[in-house]
Design a protein around this motif. Structure first.
Motif: not given
Lengths: 100, 512, 500
Positions: C273-300
């Motif tokens: 969620r993103h914080w908006h300083e001006d309105t003092g509210t948060t709004s929905a951003g990117r949903p976390k999903s199974d599609a998040d696959d960062y494929r971490y591996f040791p930096e060669p």
């Protein structure tokens, strides 16, 4: 047998940001299935406690001094290869996704 | 054809030193040779005669002023297009980088310039060094100077062919799984993959970071050593670059001596799946080495049975990440879908249009090998195989000074013959891949011609990490024995080279 | 965006227990970047602080900045963490135009520091221990500017511009474990935690820690679970919270928002969620999903970081005191009352005070400025006080008061001009002629004139009714346009009245 399906190939292509055509997906699915069957032999070649090697020549603590060097590029050099700039920044089309 | 192009780099250096010729003359002779035959061979992607001649002119002026930079000052050299250069485009054989000019020089290129060598041009290669035939270049294949219907090997087919066709005395290559050694094998030339970290990778467009190594391609062992001496050494830009004080490799080549050298023949690479002519030349070479003071023993390296499989997981995994930077934002091609699109769509369309089939295949495979749920089984296991391969080599080198094998299972195949079967081509890397997994140095030198097809065959030697000098010693000794037997270099047996006109006829039959 | 319905905070706390977690990114103030020798400087012309490495040019390779490693170890130690005998870098793979290589070099399964804790102090003096899971090294991304559409936001933009000056700036990401038991203090705890991290990194001298510049960035994780339930609720991650005040407000807002949804039988989406300083509210951003696959591996391209025990001990020995200890010491040194000191701490102004005092102001004067006038102006502008003026400027204003050049009233005027960016305090005094008239001759002339205009007052003073002098002093101050020291005027009035 591998679990390579067209759906999986499409998913992988999405992760890899490659807009594969349907015929590419079909061809790759068959090729990958064949390849994965061959390379999967590695799983049986090792033991759970075999250490992994990520670097062929082991070194540690390779550092750089915290000083600015002449590797710094001018703005012109930095932008020289870009498909599109506004003169000081790189221009890209509208971004769909959010920052991570 | 000018006599100058048939000299080795060492001979050219001597001729320059004695004042018998000039760098401009040598450079011009090579440019003429390229103009004469490269339309047939297609070893080069870029040649810039003006830039090369200006550098040659500057070299001659330095020499006249007594300010020569190096013994090789003024000697021309070809550069595999995987190394970035400020005065010539750098494409890595890919459409996605067509015309791209790097704002910086790769470290090995910088070292060449600092030693006064004259870059002649950039040589062809399989796209991003993925391939064993140079057919995967986006700019069309290079042809084998021994038979233009055959492949020159890969990925560095351009550098090997340029050297074999006398379009350069020597060249730089890159070797990730055999891309220097296998082209040397199929073109009757010399190729060296140095110890990992022995030559800086800075400015080498990365394929697989933990496997890539830059090295020399040449017609003689001494020339390879001379070029290796120029490019070796620590570079602060490459964390994996070694700080070792390397000995003179040229000295090792010049003072080759087989007395007491123990050579291990790798049991797993000694027969099965290897072409008869390849094995025949290999065994003759071993006999010759044994007859001249070396001791030959057989060694067992069981883990290398899995080396190819491990390699084809590690390489695609690292490559899938290394090639992510080609996204149309900062450099290279941009393809915008019809009617525009988001940056995501532009990136995807660019990468689909800009990458060739083999590159996409490996990126998708690598993405799979790293993805959640598969990492441990695939990438993780492959890294463990790597440990086993290293242990096998360590055990073997406890008893021998160098290891020997044929460089590759077959001689050069016909263009197009293996394009539809990626696995077949990959299996051709069986003898070269283990050295990259272990980080050890290797050399391939000509061992003769296979009687069944008359094509060149190479022999490979491997040494422990940091012991590159041993390769120059053993290979230098064998080269000397073989050339004495042949009454000249193997390349001098390639009669077709002097009649390039004859190539065109042969091309018509075999070109695809 | 429609404004979400919020449940009353106290009511939300009756029904639900909030569980918090924080990811704080600290930009290190090294001279060069994490993996390249480009300058690490804020701002600058776009794309002028880059090397081939920052741009991810083909063939470029990263090399680790040793100073960044030392800073990270120091920070790990200050967070009470264990330092890994061997840690390594990994690639986090995802495509985004601000990420030059389309992977971020970070640390994954082997962070440099892990298992620590930070003690923080709430307004009522209560000490809370925040458990730290890990601190790891990574690189910052470039900066995107969205053009077209509304107010520079990503939604509706026509195209975006990329500046890689910030790409590769060294970051340490500090990740807490889930924080239980904060209850109604949750918003305040959030602010106090970020403030504590800020104090620590400033104390170490490893970051400029200016939140408005993004040197210190907080992602706040909030989840609620019904009282009595063991299973954790679904959490949201609020990003873009770039001031201490916002951290507090954002956590409060998320508690109220989530409570409302849950009480209506709804479910919380796991999302950014993103914080908006001006309105003092948060709004929905990117949903976390199974599609998040960062494929971490040791930096060669990089080797393991294996700090020697000697290095760790050297850095441990050089650590400054812990914030809680430091506060005890400062309170004693400055001689503040409990109330005065709490006021400073709660306003998050301790570092500003320390810097102002070290720039020459007295502790009491520094306190009055920061918790008084500056806090008032900051509040009105809805920004952090520290973003308005520098401690050096405050000390300079106070020095002008101390030397008699300015009265308190004039000093406030000068301060406002400094905030308006009109120059340094001394420049402003000079340019606007705001200095107190310290020339007795000018004052005496004005006093004599006032006295002669009010003979009755003069008479009263002479009779000993000194309080009558007020009328004359007022007239003189008015004549001097306020640029006189009232105390001096009073002295002179009495002197002149009796002398005449």
């Amino acid at each position: 047998m591998s679990d390579i399906s067209e759906e999986r190939v499409r998913h992988l292509a999405g992760l890899a940001r490659i807009d594969l055509s349907d015929s590419e997906v079909t061809a790759l699915t068959a090729e990958l299935a064949q390849i994965v069957d061959v390379v999967a032999q590695v799983t049986n070649a090792v033991e759970a406690d075999t250490p992994a090697t990520s670097h062929p020549i082991p070194l540690t603590n390779v550092y750089r001094e915290d000083v600015v060097t002449d590797d710094v590029l001018t703005q012109e050099q930095a932008l020289s290869g870009a498909p599109e700039t506004d003169g000081s920044r790189f221009v890209v089309s509208a971004i769909l996704g959010e920052e991570q | 054809m000018s006599e100058l192009t048939h000299h080795t780099a060492a001979e050219l250096a001597d001729a320059l030193a004695s004042g018998a010729t000039t760098s401009v003359a040598i450079t011009q002779a090579h440019l003429d040779r390229i103009a004469e035959i490269d339309a047939d061979v297609h070893a080069y992607l870029h040649v810039n005669a003006e830039v090369s001649l200006a550098a040659a002119q500057a070299s001659d002026e330095r020499r006249a002023a007594g300010k020569t930079l190096n013994a090789l000052d003024g000697v021309p050299v070809a550069i595999k297009d995987v190394l970035v250069t400020t005065d010539m485009p750098s494409t890595a054989g890919s459409k996605i980088l067509e015309g791209w000019m790097s704002p910086y020089d790769a470290t090995p290129v910088r070292k060449l310039r600092e030693a006064g060598l004259i870059p002649l041009g950039k040589t062809n290669m399989d796209e991003f060094a993925m391939g064993s035939s140079t057919e995967h270049s986006a700019y069309g294949p290079t042809r084998n100077p021994w038979d233009l219907t055959r492949i020159p090997g890969g990925s560095g087919g351009g550098s090997a062919a340029a050297v074999a066709a006398f379009e350069a005395p020597f060249a730089l290559g890159s070797d990730t799984g055999g891309s220097i050694r296998q082209p040397a094998h199929v073109t009757g030339t010399v190729g060296v993959k140095p110890t990992y970290g022995g030559v800086s990778r800075y400015g080498a467009i990365a394929l697989a970071s933990s496997l890539d190594q830059i090295g020399p391609c040449s017609r003689t062992v001494l020339d390879a050593a001379l070029l290796h001496d120029v490019i070796k050494g620590h570079d602060r830009h490459d964390s994996t670059s070694l700080t070792d004080n390397w000995p003179s490799f040229a000295d090792a080549a010049r003072h080759a001596n087989l007395t007491g050298v123990r050579i291990g023949v790798i049991k797993q690479l000694n027969g099965d799946g290897f072409q008869a002519g390849v094995m025949a030349r290999f065994r003759e070479s071993l006999d010759m080495l044994a007859a001249n003071g070396a001791e030959i023993v057989e060694v067992d390296l069981p883990a290398i049975e899995h080396a190819v499989a491990a390699y084809y997981l590690i390489l695609p995994a690292e490559a899938s990440s290394n090639l992510a930077k080609f996204d149309s934002v900062r450099f290279g091609m941009r393809v915008t879908p019809t009617g525009g699109g988001t940056v995501e769509q532009v990136m995807s369309a660019t990468r689909d249009a800009g990458f060739g089939a083999e590159v996409k295949r490996r990126i998708i495979l690598g993405t799979y090998a790293l993805s959640a749920g598969y990492y441990d089984a695939y990438y993780g296991s492959a890294q463990k195989v790597r440990t086993l391969v290293q242990q096998d080599f360590a055990n073997a080198f406890a008893g021998v000074d160098v290891l020997a094998s044929p460089t590759a299972p077959t001689t050069a195949w016909k263009l197009g013959e293996q394009l539809d079967d990626p696995l077949a081509m990959w299996r051709g890397d069986v003898a070269t891949i283990p050295a990259n997994l272990a980080g050890i140095p290797g050399i391939s030198i000509p061992a003769g011609l296979a009687e069944e097809d008359g094509m060149p065959v190479g022999i490979q030697f491997l040494a422990p990490a940091r012991e590159d000098a041993r390769l120059y010693n053993v290979a230098g000794a064998l080269e000397s024995l073989l050339t004495t037997t042949w009454g000249g270099s193997l390349l001098s047996q390639n009669r077709g080279l002097d009649t390039p006109g004859g190539y065109s006829t042969s091309v018509k039959g075999g070109a695809r | 965006m429609s404004k979400a319905k919020l449940m009353d905070f106290d009511k939300a706390l009756e029904i639900y227990e909030p569980v918090l977690g924080f990811e704080v990114h600290v930009e290190l103030n090294t001279k060069t970047k994490m993996f390249s020798s480009a300058p690490n400087e804020f701002g600058g012309d776009p794309n002028t602080h880059t090397t081939p490495v920052c741009l991810g040019l083909p063939g470029s390779l990263p090399v680790v900045n040793e100073q960044a490693v030392r800073y990270s170890i120091s920070l790990g130690l200050a967070l009470g963490c264990q330092i890994a005998p061997s840690s390594r870098f990994a690639r986090k793979n995802y495509f985004y135009p601000d990420l030059a290589k389309n992977y971020q070099i970070s640390q994954y399964d082997e962070p440099i520091a892990f298992e620590g804790s930070v003690e923080i102090e709430l307004a009522d003096g209560k000490l809370v221990t925040i458990p730290i899971e890990r601190a790891h090294m990574e690189e910052d991304a470039g900066k995107l500017t969205h053009v077209g559409g509304s107010t520079g936001r990503i939604q509706g933009a026509e195209y975006s511009l990329v500046d890689y000056n910030r790409a590769g700036v060294p970051l340490v990401e500090i990740v807490t474990k889930p924080i239980f038991g904060a209850e109604k203090d949750a918003p305040e705890l959030a602010k106090a935690y970020v403030s504590a991290i800020r104090d620590i990194v400033i104390g170490l001298g490893i970051s400029d820690a200016r939140m408005e510049r993004g040197n210190l960035r907080c992602d706040a994780n909030v989840s609620l679970r019904p009282r009595g339930q063991e299973k954790l609720g679904t959490r949201t991650e609020t990003k873009n919270v770039n001031s201490l005040r916002s951290v507090e407000r954002a956590v409060r807002y998320e508690i109220q928002r989530q409570a409302q949804i849950l009480s209506e039988g709804g479910t919380i989406t796991q999302e950014t969620r993103h914080w908006h300083e001006d309105t003092g509210t948060t709004s929905a951003g990117r949903p976390k999903s199974d599609a998040d696959d960062y494929r971490y591996f040791p930096e060669p391209d990089l080797l393991p970081v294996v700090p020697t025990p000697e290095l760790i001990e050297e850095l441990r020995a050089a650590l400054p005191e812990q914030p809680v200890e430091r506060r005890r010491r400062l309170k004693a040194e400055w001689g503040f009352t409990d109330l005065e000191f709490q006021d400073v701490v709660n306003s998050g102004l301790l570092n500003e005070l320390v810097a102002t005092v070290s720039a020459g102001a007295s502790p009491q004067a520094a306190r009055k400025w920061w918790t008084g006038e500056i806090a008032r102006l900051a509040n009105a502008a809805d920004v952090d006080p520290g973003s308005l003026v520098t401690p050096a400027q405050v000390a300079e204003v106070q020095a002008l008061v101390d030397e008699g050049t300015l009265t308190d009233r004039l000093a406030r005027q000068v301060l406002e001009a400094v905030i308006a960016g009109e120059g340094s305090p001394r420049d402003i005094v000079e340019k606007q002629g705001l200095a107190v008239v310290s020339d007795d001759g000018a004052l005496i002339a004005a006093i004599d004139e006032a006295l002669s205009a009010q003979p009755d007052v003069l008479e009263k003073i002479r009779e000993g009714k000194v309080q009558a002098a007020g009328a004359v002093i007022g007239a003189v101050m008015k004549a001097m346009a306020g640029k006189a020291d009232a105390a001096r005027v009073r002295e002179l009035v009495l002197e002149r009245a009796t002398a005449q």
